[in-house]
Design an enzyme around this catalytic site. Structure first.
Site, mmCIF file in Angstrom:
data_model
loop_
_atom_site.group_PDB
_atom_site.id
_atom_site.type_symbol
_atom_site.label_atom_id
_atom_site.label_comp_id
_atom_site.label_asym_id
_atom_site.label_seq_id
_atom_site.Cartn_x
_atom_site.Cartn_y
_atom_site.Cartn_z
ATOM 1 N N GLN A 9 -12.947 62.215 55.332
ATOM 2 C CA GLN A 9 -12.770 62.915 57.194
ATOM 3 C C GLN A 9 -13.972 64.419 57.174
ATOM 4 O O GLN A 9 -14.440 64.672 56.807
ATOM 5 C CB GLN A 9 -11.519 64.203 57.866
ATOM 6 N N SER A 88 -10.506 63.982 48.927
ATOM 7 C CA SER A 88 -8.977 64.255 49.734
ATOM 8 C C SER A 88 -8.675 63.109 51.053
ATOM 9 O O SER A 88 -7.864 62.022 50.214
ATOM 10 C CB SER A 88 -9.886 65.123 51.595
ATOM 11 N N LEU A 89 -8.783 62.576 52.271
ATOM 12 C CA LEU A 89 -8.746 61.367 52.475
ATOM 13 C C LEU A 89 -9.066 60.294 51.959
ATOM 14 O O LEU A 89 -8.468 59.202 51.846
ATOM 15 C CB LEU A 89 -8.956 61.284 54.171
ATOM 16 N N ARG A 113 -0.378 59.679 57.410
ATOM 17 C CA ARG A 113 -0.684 61.288 57.271
ATOM 18 C C ARG A 113 -1.972 62.028 58.931
ATOM 19 O O ARG A 113 -1.445 63.621 58.597
ATOM 20 C CB ARG A 113 -1.877 60.839 56.081
ATOM 21 N N HIS A 195 -5.045 71.230 53.225
ATOM 22 C CA HIS A 195 -5.288 71.186 51.770
ATOM 23 C C HIS A 195 -5.220 72.995 51.392
ATOM 24 O O HIS A 195 -5.242 73.335 50.715
ATOM 25 C CB HIS A 195 -6.756 70.935 51.454
ATOM 26 N N GLN A 244 -1.291 66.781 47.461
ATOM 27 C CA GLN A 244 -2.524 66.734 47.753
ATOM 28 C C GLN A 244 -2.653 67.441 49.096
ATOM 29 O O GLN A 244 -3.506 68.463 49.544
ATOM 30 C CB GLN A 244 -3.446 65.567 47.681
#
Length: 291
Positions: A9, A88-89, A113, A195, A244
């Site tokens: 992102q 991440s993503l 998500r 996170h 995660q």
């Protein structure tokens, strides 16, 4: 060895993917399939939407995922990853790229998500901040000294960490980081504390969706955010993907491990060049490229 990396992102921009859609029949087919799966024309927002429309989490995450995954598909025979990782993503994009997830299942999980994270963000005011010019252990020590929830969330490159947590705790931590010698400590324009423990409701929601999804044995290892190590076992990949959301992104450590394991060329697949820039700061000797 060829490593392929996938952004998260923040890499989005208006017009992303439009050239793919217009110049590749395969890309057009996949984008239209995505519109049908999501139930709205995400392509309209990606190609012509405003920055504000693109910034909505429910749009941003599928948009970045689609750009990355469809770009990888259009590379055809040239796309032969020997290791993959995503920020991440981007880990979801990496898992489609190495065959762990199908295109359809990857997109559905990313959409779920995004919606789960959006809901979690609305429960309590929370945010993230970038801390520049401090050693990792000092950032961790400052976070530990603050009342309230604030943790190191993204280890992006040496001297660049992102912290995440309750808004008041992050603001207090930013002032303490400056006192500790940080060059800068600035609040980021994000929807919430990704996170961090603040994402626990989203983690629970996503866990059920991940457990219900088929994960296949990958064609090459994925270096996961949670472990910063090569993983090829589908059950372990699932477990790490669930963790995660509330755990830090160990990007610096992942790249260092990939180099140690033989990566000589890192190719970023997706919008922007953020990861290539970070990799250059992690190791100046390594070669980076953009697909």
């Amino acid at each position: 060895m060829k490593a392929y990396v996938f952004p998260g992102q923040g890499a989005q921009f208006t017009g992303m993917g439009k050239d793919l859609y217009e110049n590749s029949a395969l890309a057009k087919e996949l984008f239209e399939k995505a519109n049908a799966i999501l139930g709205f024309r995400i392509t309209d927002i990606m190609f012509d939407g405003t920055a504000e429309e693109l910034k909505e989490t429910k749009v941003t995450q599928p948009a970045v995922f689609l750009h990355s995954v469809i770009l990888a598909q259009t590379l055809g025979k040239d796309f032969k990853p020997e290791m993959v990782a995503g920020h991440s993503l981007g880990e979801f994009s990496a898992l489609v790229a190495n065959g762990t997830l199908s295109f359809e299942d990857g997109l559905k999980l990313v959409s779920q998500r995004a919606l789960a994270m959006q809901k979690a963000c609305e429960i309590k005011p929370s945010t993230m901040a970038a801390v520049l010019g401090l050693a990792d252990h000092i950032v961790e020590e400052v976070c530990a000294s603050i009342n309230g929830i604030v943790v190191a969330a993204n280890y992006n490159c040496p001297g660049q960490l992102v912290i995440s947590g309750e808004t008041s705790a992050v603001e207090t931590a930013c002032e303490a980081m400056k006192v500790a010698g940080a060059k800068r400590a600035l609040i980021l324009p994000v929807g919430g504390a990704f996170h961090s423990p603040m994402m626990e409701p989203a983690r629970e929601e996503l866990a059920a969706a991940i457990e219900a999804t088929t994960f296949s044995t990958p064609t090459c290892p994925v270096y996961q955010n949670v472990t910063a190590s090569a993983v090829s076992d589908p059950a372990e990949i699932k477990k790490n993907l669930i963790i995660q959301l509330t755990a830090p992104v160990k990007w610096t450590q992942s790249v260092q491990q990939m180099i140690k394991d033989g990566a000589t060329l890192f190719t970023e697949v997706g919008p922007g060049k953020v990861l290539a820039g970070l990799i250059g700061k992690i190791d100046k000797e390594v070669t980076t490229a953009n697909a």
